[in-house]
Design an enzyme around this catalytic site. Structure first.
Site, short mmCIF file in Angstrom:
data_model
loop_
_atom_site.label_atom_id
_atom_site.label_comp_id
_atom_site.label_asym_id
_atom_site.label_seq_id
_atom_site.Cartn_x
_atom_site.Cartn_y
_atom_site.Cartn_z
N GLY A 12 0.78 -1.24 0.00
CA GLY A 12 0.00 0.00 0.00
C GLY A 12 0.81 1.28 0.00
O GLY A 12 0.35 2.30 0.52
N ARG A 65 -15.51 -15.40 -9.51
CA ARG A 65 -15.15 -13.99 -9.66
C ARG A 65 -16.37 -13.08 -9.48
O ARG A 65 -16.29 -12.05 -8.80
CB ARG A 65 -14.55 -13.81 -11.06
CG ARG A 65 -13.49 -12.76 -11.16
CD ARG A 65 -12.82 -12.78 -12.51
NE ARG A 65 -11.74 -13.75 -12.62
CZ ARG A 65 -10.59 -13.67 -11.97
NH1 ARG A 65 -10.34 -12.68 -11.13
NH2 ARG A 65 -9.65 -14.58 -12.12
N HIS A 109 -0.14 1.47 -13.12
CA HIS A 109 0.57 0.30 -13.64
C HIS A 109 2.04 0.64 -13.80
O HIS A 109 2.38 1.71 -14.33
CB HIS A 109 -0.04 -0.10 -14.99
CG HIS A 109 0.63 -1.30 -15.59
ND1 HIS A 109 0.36 -2.59 -15.16
CD2 HIS A 109 1.58 -1.41 -16.55
CE1 HIS A 109 1.11 -3.43 -15.86
NE2 HIS A 109 1.86 -2.74 -16.71
N ASP A 145 -4.98 -3.74 -18.39
CA ASP A 145 -3.98 -2.70 -18.60
C ASP A 145 -4.09 -2.03 -19.98
O ASP A 145 -3.08 -1.61 -20.56
CB ASP A 145 -2.55 -3.26 -18.41
CG ASP A 145 -2.35 -3.85 -17.03
OD1 ASP A 145 -2.96 -3.34 -16.08
OD2 ASP A 145 -1.59 -4.83 -16.90
C1 GAR Z 1 3.00 -0.77 -7.63
O1 GAR Z 1 4.25 -0.74 -8.27
C2 GAR Z 1 1.87 -0.77 -8.64
O2 GAR Z 1 2.15 0.01 -9.78
C3 GAR Z 1 1.82 -2.22 -9.00
O3 GAR Z 1 1.99 -2.92 -7.80
C4 GAR Z 1 2.78 -2.10 -6.92
C5 GAR Z 1 2.01 -1.95 -5.63
O4 GAR Z 1 2.81 -1.34 -4.66
N1 GAR Z 1 0.58 -2.55 -9.63
C6 GAR Z 1 0.42 -3.50 -10.54
O5 GAR Z 1 1.34 -4.21 -10.91
C7 GAR Z 1 -0.98 -3.64 -11.05
N2 GAR Z 1 -1.06 -4.65 -12.05
P1 GAR Z 1 2.13 -0.63 -3.41
O6 GAR Z 1 1.19 -1.67 -2.78
O7 GAR Z 1 3.28 -0.32 -2.50
O8 GAR Z 1 1.40 0.58 -3.89
#
Ligand code: GAR
Length: 209
Positions: A12, A65, A109, A145
């Site tokens: 997060g 889902r 992303h 995406d």
């Molecule tokens: C981030 O780098 C986000 O861009 C990526 O996961 C990470 C989450 O980090 N999202 C994806 O890959 C979505 N497909 P966080 O929980 O520390 O924000």
């Protein structure tokens, strides 16, 4: 103010950057809810510490889902959510859920879309030999995406980079970009027009995003 829910699955850090930005009195959105599909997500605790209502809806007991997405949808509606922000939410939605939130759900992303969809984006970028990489905030559409792009930030790929060093450089930009892109959307300055973001409206409002 626009009532925002942030959906997470893990640590997060993007959620925290948005929560912090939303503390500014003139920020056009308020973070009203954090939801995680994983009860053990570290981000849930961080959200609660920040005083944001945070709860897990564990996807594992749901039969399919659609039934999980229905529970998510009910929680969002109950909280009066206007806009959904995906921040490291690592679960694909049913088409029905995406359609229900069309134009009201955005994602960050870790690549310069349309390059490197899906997972392991930093590894994909290194394998492709690109010299620029980065992150993208986009509206969510049923295809993964592939939604209309709201904002992007680029970083260089440097000699000796591995996926971790590249991820460390990209995440700094993610934390900068997501609060700005969310503010644009929440203020109504990044509207969809013919399946794209209307850049005339976006640039007029925010200059160099
Ligand atoms: C981030 O780098 C986000 O861009 C990526 O996961 C990470 C989450 O980090 N999202 C994806 O890959 C979505 N497909 P966080 O929980 O520390 O924000």
């Amino acid at each position: 103010k626009t009532r925002v829910a942030i959906l997470i699955s893990g640590r997060g850090s993007n959620m925290v950057s948005v929560i912090e930005a939303a503390k500014a009195p003139d920020y056009p959105a308020e973070i009203a809810l954090v939801l995680s599909n994983r009860p053990e997500a570290a981000g849930l605790k961080r959200a609660a510490e920040a005083g944001i209502p945070a709860k897990a809806i564990d996807h594992t007991p749901f039969a399919n889902r659609e039934s999980f997405d229905a529970a998510l949808d009910a929680a969002l509606r109950e909280a009066g959510i206007d806009l959904v922000c995906l921040a490291g939410f690592m679960r694909i939605f049913s088409a029905g859920f995406v359609e229900a939130w069309a134009g009201r759900m955005i994602n960050i992303h870790p690549s310069l879309l349309p390059l490197f969809r899906g997972t392991h984006t930093h590894k994909q970028a290194l394998a492709a030999g690109v010299r620029l990489h980065g992150c993208t905030v986009h509206y969510v559409v049923p295809e993964l995406d592939a939604g209309p792009i709201i904002a992007q930030a680029a970083v260089p790929v440097l000699p000796g980079d591995d996926p971790e060093s590249l991820a460390d450089r990209v995440i700094v930009q993610e934390h900068r970009l997501y609060p700005k892109a969310l503010a644009l959307v929440a203020a109504g300055h990044a509207p969809l027009k013919d399946g794209r973001v209307d850049f005339a409206a976006a640039c007029g409002a925010e200059g160099s995003l």
